[in-house]
Design an enzyme around this catalytic site. Structure first.
Site, PDB file in Angstrom:
ATOM      1  N   CYS A   1       0.820  -1.215   0.000  1.00 35.91           N
ATOM      2  CA  CYS A   1       0.000   0.000   0.000  1.00 35.91           C
ATOM      3  C   CYS A   1       0.853   1.264   0.000  1.00 35.91           C
ATOM      4  CB  CYS A   1      -0.935   0.008   1.204  1.00 35.91           C
ATOM      5  SG  CYS A   1      -1.995  -1.453   1.259  1.00 35.91           S
TER       6      CYS A   1
ATOM      7  N   HIS B   1      -9.556   2.859  -1.802  1.00 34.32           N
ATOM      8  CA  HIS B   1      -8.185   2.413  -1.578  1.00 34.32           C
ATOM      9  C   HIS B   1      -7.679   1.523  -2.714  1.00 34.32           C
ATOM     10  CE1 HIS B   1      -4.584   1.032   0.177  1.00 34.32           C
ATOM     11  NE2 HIS B   1      -5.033   0.097   0.973  1.00 34.32           N
TER      12      HIS B   1
END
Lengths: 408, 408
Positions: A87, A350
């Site tokens: 991420c 996301h």
């Protein structure tokens, strides 16, 4: 003293379930937007970095993903590098481009993060791709950690990361007296911001009670406290100080710090040595400023607990005090130090490889005063925390980036 | 003028079918070797770059592969970045580390490439991982290209890349009059070198006739003209000029150039604009020297045709003249400009993420005079070409690196 690097162009697609889009189409769209914003063309770009984490496991496209997607966007011939740091891939890619500019390799660079994660027919692969962000040859180590800090063993049908975050949240509640209501308050705060972001995946405001009443995911989290699965892309155009003078872009934002670190073998309850705190300390040192000087904050809130953890790591308040500061409205739009005015990962979405770049998109837009209803008045200094993967007792990689409005 | 960067430590595992090894164990082994060679410890390493292309699709391990493997090798806490550029990943990672050193971010950095590709029980995934090095959403484009340049449509049970190289070889035969015997001569030359490399996957010498008589793969290639599937790792320790003075390593090798480029939309027969040629020209420019000054050469010979193509791209001889120069022994050990003294990918093996670093391992060992029976006498300048993936009409990414013996 590291040479300054500037963001002269930003672009971001709408985040969400983009069924009609591909990595190629999202990349082309966001590249065109960032180039136009910078006032340059694809021919001006001297090198590019591409951040993506899901194409190999979800589409069978590995290795030269960036070259393929960017060719579709008119960028070819130049150095292109594919970056993966879970991420934290987007901000890691930015650091690589900054290094290339500081090294004198190039003067104008493009960084694009694109992720296509919504494949309703490939739920198993989507789950496997998430699980791949931990050590897949040491699943027992992850389970042991969850149990050791007081969490519950993973349930079926949800991301292992939610179980990890839930266990950490419980440990935090035990140590500092934080409560499920605190997490609900964080989520309500964040969703309240996301409502004002036209590019966010979800634009629904939640009351604290509504968050608590939402579908349970894993104790203490309800659905409104967890980031969704998203498609999307974000991009920035970076340049050297000299190039900035040539381009004469008055909207340029200076990157004053970009600190990337990896996990350590610290004691699991030693929050002072948390990767997020170490990266924040390093970033403040690089930028020559401290937490009180920050006007606008974007943290990597894969869950509402992460928001709390990172507010502490960034030194915005003492451990255990986030709840109190939340109730005082300090982290809300209009408050002292608004956190996740974009809606964060919870509301904005996301798309892993794009997330770190979307944080920079938001901070730049904020410093440029272009955020409309979610504008943080007078924002001059922004900070972003972007963490990824899980290894040992924390994120495998975390980047903290500080940006500043260029003084006129 | 870019600041100089030095290689102060090198490491390489034995390449081959390493059934008892994992990405972790190979990484630990090669990291320890490179650190010991540099005379530093894991604590001295300020940042690391990790090159791997197969773990997501073959093991389900994505995103923070480097952090996981390097933690096992004692490297943690520092910035770690995962790099993917297909078969050019290793040299691309080196360029990222060079940029970080030149930018002043760090003074001492580690670059490791590790690949575990031999999974006899996962043949389908292994083939899919290779295919993922082309645009998997434009398979027709690849097939069209193969047919347009006179190749045969892909067969079952072999890598698409072999079909691509075979088509390019045929086009080259058509245009320049090169022959299957030339390719056999190249393979015999390379395998003859590999025989002397104790770390090579295959150490069997072949006569030209034996190469021609080996198992046919795809016309005009036999098995001895194609790189095998391999496991292995290679690593280098890099440092700044100032750090080198501190370390005082007399064996240090200077990187005088590292030129990375991506493919263009050139005409398919315009060899002057081949990515390998463009990268070579750029590298010579960076290093301030030309092809005649190169003493030892490592090219990315996934097939024997690639050797021919890259000898031309590097300007070592005119297109169409490789055969003649081969027959004169120019590219053999003891000849004028030995090519692939390591045994190249054909004999040494091709663990994708490690390949570019293994080329640098060989060049450094050659410049340091440590190559025993395969030593190129008096080698002072080395060049490596490392190309990866396929996009449009050529490799998606190619790096050309030039290294020089540091003058005493």
């Amino acid at each position: 003293m590291l040479a300054p690097v500037y963001i002269v162009g930003i672009g971001m697609t709408h985040f969400g379930k983009r069924f009609d889009e591909s990595v190629k189409s999202l990349t082309a769209s966001v590249t065109n937007a960032a180039l136009a914003d910078a006032g340059v063309t694809s021919q001006d770009i001297q090198a590019a970095w591409f951040s993506n984490t899901r194409q190999p496991m979800l589409e069978g496209q590995n290795t030269i993903r960036g070259q393929i997607a960017l060719k579709h966007a008119g960028i070819e011939g130049v150095p292109i590098v594919n970056i993966e740091n879970a991420c934290a891939s987007g901000s890691t890619a930015v650091l690589q481009a900054m290094n290339a500019i500081r090294a004198g390799m190039v003067e104008l660079a493009l960084v694009v993060g694109t992720e296509k994660m919504v494949f309703p027919d490939r739920q198993e692969q989507v789950a496997a791709a998430f699980a791949g962000g931990t050590d897949i040859h040491d699943r027992q180590g992850v389970l042991d950690y969850i149990v050791e800090i007081g969490g519950e063993l993973p349930g079926v049908g949800r991301s292992l990361f939610m179980d990890l975050y839930a266990a950490q949240a419980k440990a935090h509640m035990q140590t500092f007296g934080s409560t499920q209501e605190d997490f609900a308050r964080i989520a309500a705060n964040t969703h309240g911001h996301g409502k004002h972001n036209p590019k966010a995946q979800y634009r629904t405001a939640f009351s604290v009670q509504q968050v608590l009443n939402d579908k349970p995911i894993v104790d203490p989290f309800t659905r409104a406290m967890c980031a969704p699965v998203s498609d999307g892309a974000a991009a920035v155009v970076l340049c050297s100080e000299e190039k900035l003078k040539q381009l004469g872009r008055s909207k340029a934002v200076k990157i004053s710090a970009c600190a990337l670190l990896s996990t350590t073998s610290r004691d699991k309850f030693d929050y002072q040595q948390h990767i997020g705190r170490r990266a924040a300390n390093l970033a403040y040192e690089q930028a020559g400023l401290g937490p009180t000087e920050v006007d606008v904050i974007e943290v990597h809130d894969a869950t509402a607990y992460a928001t709390m953890q990172q507010i502490e790591n960034l030194g915005l308040c003492e451990p255990g005090n986030v709840g109190e500061r939340l109730r005082a409205g300090d982290f809300a739009l209009g408050g002292h130090q608004p956190v996740n005015p974009s809606g964060g990962l919870l509301a904005k979405g996301h798309p892993v490889g794009a997330t770190g770049l979307a944080q920079l998109y938001e901070l730049c837009a904020q410093l440029r005063g272009e955020c409309g209803a979610r504008q943080v008045a007078g924002a001059r200094v922004g900070i972003a925390e972007n963490g990824g993967g899980f290894l040992g007792v924390e994120e495998g990689a975390t980047t903290v980036t500080i940006v500043e409005k260029v003084k006129a």
